[in-house]
Design a protein around this motif. Structure first.
Motif, PDB file in Angstrom:
ATOM      1  N   LEU A 148      14.434   9.900  15.879  1.00  0.00           N
ATOM      2  CA  LEU A 148      14.806  11.289  15.675  1.00  0.00           C
ATOM      3  C   LEU A 148      14.891  12.079  16.970  1.00  0.00           C
ATOM      4  N   PHE A 149      13.910  11.867  17.854  1.00  0.00           N
ATOM      5  CA  PHE A 149      13.769  12.746  19.016  1.00  0.00           C
ATOM      6  C   PHE A 149      13.870  12.018  20.360  1.00  0.00           C
ATOM      7  N   ASP A 150      14.202  10.722  20.317  1.00  0.00           N
ATOM      8  CA  ASP A 150      14.389   9.940  21.531  1.00  0.00           C
ATOM      9  C   ASP A 150      13.132   9.912  22.397  1.00  0.00           C
ATOM     10  N   THR A 151      11.974   9.934  21.766  1.00  0.00           N
ATOM     11  CA  THR A 151      10.723   9.806  22.516  1.00  0.00           C
ATOM     12  C   THR A 151      10.546   8.367  22.963  1.00  0.00           C
ATOM     13  N   PRO A 152       9.904   8.140  24.091  1.00  0.00           N
ATOM     14  CA  PRO A 152       9.722   6.759  24.576  1.00  0.00           C
ATOM     15  C   PRO A 152       8.926   5.921  23.586  1.00  0.00           C
ATOM     16  N   THR A 153       9.305   4.676  23.456  1.00  0.00           N
ATOM     17  CA  THR A 153       8.577   3.754  22.589  1.00  0.00           C
ATOM     18  C   THR A 153       8.735   2.347  23.116  1.00  0.00           C
ATOM     19  N   LYS A 154       7.979   1.428  22.557  1.00  0.00           N
ATOM     20  CA  LYS A 154       8.066   0.023  22.965  1.00  0.00           C
ATOM     21  C   LYS A 154       8.032  -0.850  21.719  1.00  0.00           C
ATOM     22  N   TYR A 155       8.111  -2.136  21.949  1.00  0.00           N
ATOM     23  CA  TYR A 155       8.071  -3.124  20.874  1.00  0.00           C
ATOM     24  C   TYR A 155       9.276  -3.019  19.931  1.00  0.00           C
ATOM     25  N   LEU A 156      10.431  -2.624  20.483  1.00  0.00           N
ATOM     26  CA  LEU A 156      11.632  -2.650  19.654  1.00  0.00           C
ATOM     27  C   LEU A 156      11.934  -4.087  19.257  1.00  0.00           C
ATOM     28  N   ALA A 157      12.414  -4.260  18.046  1.00  0.00           N
ATOM     29  CA  ALA A 157      12.558  -5.604  17.490  1.00  0.00           C
ATOM     30  C   ALA A 157      13.820  -6.293  17.984  1.00  0.00           C
ATOM     31  N   ASP A 158      13.731  -7.619  18.040  1.00  0.00           N
ATOM     32  CA  ASP A 158      14.908  -8.434  18.326  1.00  0.00           C
ATOM     33  C   ASP A 158      15.619  -8.683  17.003  1.00  0.00           C
ATOM     34  N   SER A 159      16.273  -7.627  16.515  1.00  0.00           N
ATOM     35  CA  SER A 159      16.940  -7.688  15.213  1.00  0.00           C
ATOM     36  C   SER A 159      18.400  -7.298  15.380  1.00  0.00           C
ATOM     37  N   PRO A 160      19.257  -7.776  14.495  1.00  0.00           N
ATOM     38  CA  PRO A 160      20.681  -7.426  14.619  1.00  0.00           C
ATOM     39  C   PRO A 160      20.950  -6.002  14.153  1.00  0.00           C
TER      40      PRO A 160
ATOM     41  N   PHE B  91       8.351   4.531  16.003  1.00  0.00           N
ATOM     42  CA  PHE B  91       9.762   4.192  15.848  1.00  0.00           C
ATOM     43  C   PHE B  91      10.551   5.379  15.291  1.00  0.00           C
ATOM     44  N   LEU B  92       9.966   6.085  14.307  1.00  0.00           N
ATOM     45  CA  LEU B  92      10.653   7.217  13.701  1.00  0.00           C
ATOM     46  C   LEU B  92      10.824   8.358  14.701  1.00  0.00           C
ATOM     47  N   SER B  93       9.796   8.626  15.477  1.00  0.00           N
ATOM     48  CA  SER B  93       9.885   9.673  16.494  1.00  0.00           C
ATOM     49  C   SER B  93      10.957   9.335  17.525  1.00  0.00           C
ATOM     50  N   HIS B  94      11.044   8.070  17.886  1.00  0.00           N
ATOM     51  CA  HIS B  94      12.074   7.625  18.823  1.00  0.00           C
ATOM     52  C   HIS B  94      13.465   7.782  18.202  1.00  0.00           C
TER      53      HIS B  94
ATOM     54  N   THR C  32       0.812  -1.225   0.000  1.00  0.00           N
ATOM     55  CA  THR C  32       0.000   0.000   0.000  1.00  0.00           C
ATOM     56  C   THR C  32       0.841   1.269   0.000  1.00  0.00           C
ATOM     57  N   GLY C  33       2.084   1.179   0.385  1.00  0.00           N
ATOM     58  CA  GLY C  33       2.927   2.356   0.483  1.00  0.00           C
ATOM     59  C   GLY C  33       2.764   3.113   1.784  1.00  0.00           C
ATOM     60  N   GLN C  34       1.899   2.633   2.669  1.00  0.00           N
ATOM     61  CA  GLN C  34       1.663   3.294   3.934  1.00  0.00           C
ATOM     62  C   GLN C  34       2.667   2.807   4.988  1.00  0.00           C
ATOM     63  N   PRO C  35       2.986   3.651   5.957  1.00  0.00           N
ATOM     64  CA  PRO C  35       3.845   3.168   7.057  1.00  0.00           C
ATOM     65  C   PRO C  35       3.115   2.130   7.888  1.00  0.00           C
ATOM     66  N   THR C  36       3.865   1.205   8.469  1.00  0.00           N
ATOM     67  CA  THR C  36       3.257   0.217   9.359  1.00  0.00           C
ATOM     68  C   THR C  36       2.767   0.891  10.630  1.00  0.00           C
ATOM     69  N   ALA C  37       2.011   0.159  11.433  1.00  0.00           N
ATOM     70  CA  ALA C  37       1.382   0.749  12.618  1.00  0.00           C
ATOM     71  C   ALA C  37       2.387   1.337  13.590  1.00  0.00           C
TER      72      ALA C  37
ATOM     73  N   VAL D  70      16.320  -3.291  18.830  1.00  0.00           N
ATOM     74  CA  VAL D  70      16.715  -2.399  17.751  1.00  0.00           C
ATOM     75  C   VAL D  70      15.503  -1.701  17.155  1.00  0.00           C
ATOM     76  N   ASN D  71      15.632  -0.406  17.007  1.00  0.00           N
ATOM     77  CA  ASN D  71      14.650   0.388  16.273  1.00  0.00           C
ATOM     78  C   ASN D  71      14.982   0.264  14.789  1.00  0.00           C
ATOM     79  N   PRO D  72      14.063  -0.246  13.954  1.00  0.00           N
ATOM     80  CA  PRO D  72      14.398  -0.438  12.535  1.00  0.00           C
ATOM     81  C   PRO D  72      14.813   0.854  11.831  1.00  0.00           C
ATOM     82  N   TRP D  73      14.259   2.002  12.241  1.00  0.00           N
ATOM     83  CA  TRP D  73      14.662   3.266  11.630  1.00  0.00           C
ATOM     84  C   TRP D  73      16.118   3.606  11.955  1.00  0.00           C
ATOM     85  N   ASP D  74      16.606   3.189  13.113  1.00  0.00           N
ATOM     86  CA  ASP D  74      18.011   3.421  13.454  1.00  0.00           C
ATOM     87  C   ASP D  74      18.930   2.743  12.439  1.00  0.00           C
TER      88      ASP D  74
END
Length: 724
Positions: free
Chosen positions: A207-219, A202-205, A192-197, A243-247
């Motif tokens: 860029l701006f270090d805002t609190p977030t959850k559900y960071l992925a268990d990714s390398p 994740f992007l706000s975290h 669809t081209g839309q961002p995931t939920a 890991v934040n995927p945007w990072d």
């Protein structure tokens, strides 16, 4: 539109992923939205973006219009192009019809075409891999070349791989490009081209270090060690990565600013040498956990620049394309060199600080970008002027000191010197004499251990004595201690016996001087009789000074000197001599300073008052014991009325053997015989005090200082100074 200044708190100099993330944001925004007029700079611990976008506009851009760079590596196993690879993300991007992924799709197709044309159905090895790299370089679109230039460089010696992206886009078992594609599928719905939920959070975290959850268990690999999980990363035994995927996405976008180049250098014997921005050989010094093992196992060091003025992408590219630092007229080679370059402004202008990273082996065999220290760029006269005089010697000594055949003492001395260089470079105070003193002491220790090392090792290593150092060290290391003032006065002592130059350094190590010059040029041959002048040993400092005094007595007598010859550029103050005789100084530090200061060339113009080490306050009023005064009058080069006292070694020898009573008697007899109106009082000093007094006879005194202590035993000979 007005420009907005947005502080990206999530983009800090540490860890490396956050630094690269800042570069990625500036690069993507500048290339894909030129109207944003983006510039960036570092302010404190955050990257500040100046553009037409405010906070919300920046988030909207990356969620709705961001076109990922075509990052692929068909030459790698695990890249998604080979039978056993996880190709789910690669296939999803290839099947997508989104306009923002058009360039990516074209690059994936070009990569598959290259593999097919070369008949490669498995991960290529060696020669086949290099042929594939060349085919990709020749057939990929212009948009994909930025990634290729960052991942590998083709040279006459084959493919070379810049350290920031491992070995062509993978580090050990972690393949960067496939993981980049996987992270893209986690933040975008490719149908669809839309961002995931979770993508906006994740992007706000990121860029701006805002609190977030559900960071992925990714390398995330080497870019962010703290997010990689592993042992001791949590309250339990082990932790998963978070890991934040945007990072990861933005870090890889930023890494593409570090394009390497293969160049030919006049000073290099190799046909082509890989040049990587601000990247040097590792140095195992300058940080708390520093060890030689780090230096042996590390991949490299990279010094990330932090600039304080808003700069465009083109300006940053220009900075990174140079990516050089200089020590004098040569480019830096290792971390020690870079620290010297930073403190001597031998770097590109506009950089305020550097964040130093080492690619060290941690957590098994994995490489982590380990943050080591941050150094500010500033002009430091110690590094730029005083230490520069022995740069050639350092370039020969330090590599040899780390060789497999180097003695342990040499290795330790070299490690101390490197640590002292880093400490000086990291100092916030340009005029701090303590770290400057430690640097000179470290040089002295290197010279001391080198002079006592195996002669065969020295010859095989082609290591000469350290050349004379500038007199600027005198003031630079003056920390107003008696140890410093005593060592400086003794190091400045020099006389000529039979037209031969005899500085204190000749008693410390077997060095020789070219006739008529004062430049230490080489080591004395084993059969050279001048080796007899060396009296230094690793025992008591008092014993060494007594041996030095005994040797100079012998030289003076054999030269037929009518009285004690004494010439020095600096003086020892009576208060410091009193502390020495009473055992109130740090003798170990005194010895270290003597070795360091013996390297200084004290010749030339007279010492100015500004250079002269002086004790503080009322310390001038303290004088040594009267026993010492009796002895010193017998070993004075100048006395009132041009009086001379013939040299009598027995006076010194008796005191050095702790027989102060007989030494006092002999001194009185010699002074009376020389028509010196001394008070006839025998002082029966004995033991260590007598021996220390004998050793203290080496320290030079000026006329006024000699008079100050001489009044205690010859008041009629040294009249009181006028009160006017």
């Amino acid at each position: 539109m007005n420009l907005e200044k947005t502080s990206l708190i999530g983009c800090s100099p540490v860890p490396l992923a956050s630094y690269l993330k800042a570069l990625g944001i500036l690069r993507v925004l500048s290339q894909q939205c030129p109207d944003a007029r983006a510039k960036g700079f570092w302010q404190g611990n955050a990257f500040t973006l100046v553009s037409t976008y405010d906070r919300e506009g920046l988030i909207d851009f990356f969620l709705a219009r961001y076109a990922p760079s075509p990052v692929v590596a068909p030459w790698n196993g695990g890249s998604g192009f080979h039978p056993k690879d996880n190709a789910k993300a690669l296939d999803a991007i290839g099947a997508s019809t989104l306009p923002t992924f058009a360039t990516y799709r074209e690059t994936l197709l070009a990569a598959r075409t290259a593999l097919t044309s070369l008949g490669l159905k498995e991960k290529p090895e060696k020669e086949a891999k290099e042929i594939l790299l060349l085919r990709c370089r020749n057939t990929f679109s212009e948009a994909a070349l930025e990634w290729l230039d960052s991942a590998f460089v083709l040279t006459d010696d084959g493919a070379k791989y810049p350290p920031l992206l491992g070995t062509g886009g993978n580090d050990g078992r972690l393949e960067f490009t496939n993981n980049f594609m996987q992270r893209l599928t986690e933040v975008f719905d490719l149908s669809t081209g839309q961002p995931t939920a979770d993508s906006p959070a994740f992007l706000s975290h990121a860029l701006f270090d805002t609190p977030t959850k559900y960071l992925a268990d990714s390398p995330i690999g080497q870019f962010s060690p703290s997010a990689s999980g592993g042992a001791n990363a949590t309250t339990g035994f082990d932790a998963k990565s978070a890991v934040n995927p945007w990072d990861f996405i933005l870090a890889l976008e930023g890494a593409m600013l570090f394009a390497a180049a293969a160049v030919k250098r006049l000073e290099s014997l190799s046909p082509g040498q890989l040049v990587y921005p601000f990247c040097v050989q590792p140095s195992g010094a300058g940080y708390g956990s520093a060890t030689q093992a780090d230096e042996n196992d590390a991949r490299c060091e990279i010094w990330m620049p932090l600039w304080s003025a808003p700069s465009s992408l083109d300006e940053i590219k220009s900075l990174f394309s140079e990516g050089r630092a200089w020590v004098g007229k040569r480019t830096v080679k290792n971390g020690v060199d870079f620290a010297l370059a930073v403190s001597s402004l031998g770097v590109d202008r506009g950089i305020g600080e550097f964040q130093r990273y080492g690619f060290h082996v941690r957590n098994g065999l994995a490489y982590f970008a380990t943050p080591l220290q941050r150094l500010r760029v500033h002009r430091d006269s110690i590094a730029s002027d005083l230490l520069a005089a022995c740069d050639g010697w350092l370039q020969r000594f330090l590599p040899k000191a780390k060789g497999d055949t180097a003695p342990g003492s040499i290795r330790r001395a070299a490690a101390r010197l490197e640590a002292a260089i880093f400490a000086r470079a990291a100092s916030a105070q340009d005029n701090n004499p303590d770290n400057a003193q430690e640097l000179l002491v470290a040089l002295g220790e290197c010279e001391r251990t080198l002079s006592r090392a195996s002669e065969k090792w020295r010859i095989d290593s082609f290591l000469k004595p350290l050349p004379p150092l500038s007199r600027g060290w005198i003031k630079a290391i003056d920390n107003h201690t008696p140890e410093y003032r005593l060592a400086a006065s003794l190091a400045s002592l020099s006389v000529r016996f039979k037209k031969e130059f005899y500085p204190v350094r000749r008693h410390l190590e077997p060095v020789k001087v070219i006739a008529g010059e004062k430049a230490w040029t080489d080591w004395l041959d084993k059969a050279d009789p001048a080796r007899n002048e060396v009296v230094w040993h690793e025992g008591s400092v008092i014993d060494v000074l007594c041996a030095m005094m005994r040797r100079r007595l012998l030289l003076a007598k054999s030269a037929g000197e009518p009285s004690w010859p004494e010439y020095a550029r600096l003086t020892a103050w009576p208060t410091d001599i009193a502390a020495f005789i009473e055992g109130r100084i740090d003798e170990t530090r005194f010895a270290q300073l003597l070795w360091g200061l013996s390297l200084v060339d004290f010749s030339g113009d007279a010492i100015t008052g500004d250079e002269m080490p002086t004790p503080p306050g009322k310390a001038h009023d303290e004088t040594p014991p009267a026993f010492y005064a009796q002895l010193k009058l017998c070993f004075a080069s100048r006395l009132p009325g041009d009086k001379r006292v013939p040299i009598e070694p027995i006076i010194f020898n008796l005191a050095a053997s702790r027989d102060g009573a007989r030494a006092s008697t002999q001194a009185l007899s010699r002074l009376h015989g020389s028509s010196i109106p001394v008070t006839q009082i025998q002082i029966p000093l004995s033991g260590d005090a007598a021996r220390r007094s004998a050793a203290a006879l080496l320290f030079p005194l000026w006329d006024t200082q000699l008079a100050a202590l001489g009044r205690a035993v010859a008041p009629d000979f040294f009249p009181q100074p006028s009160l006017r």
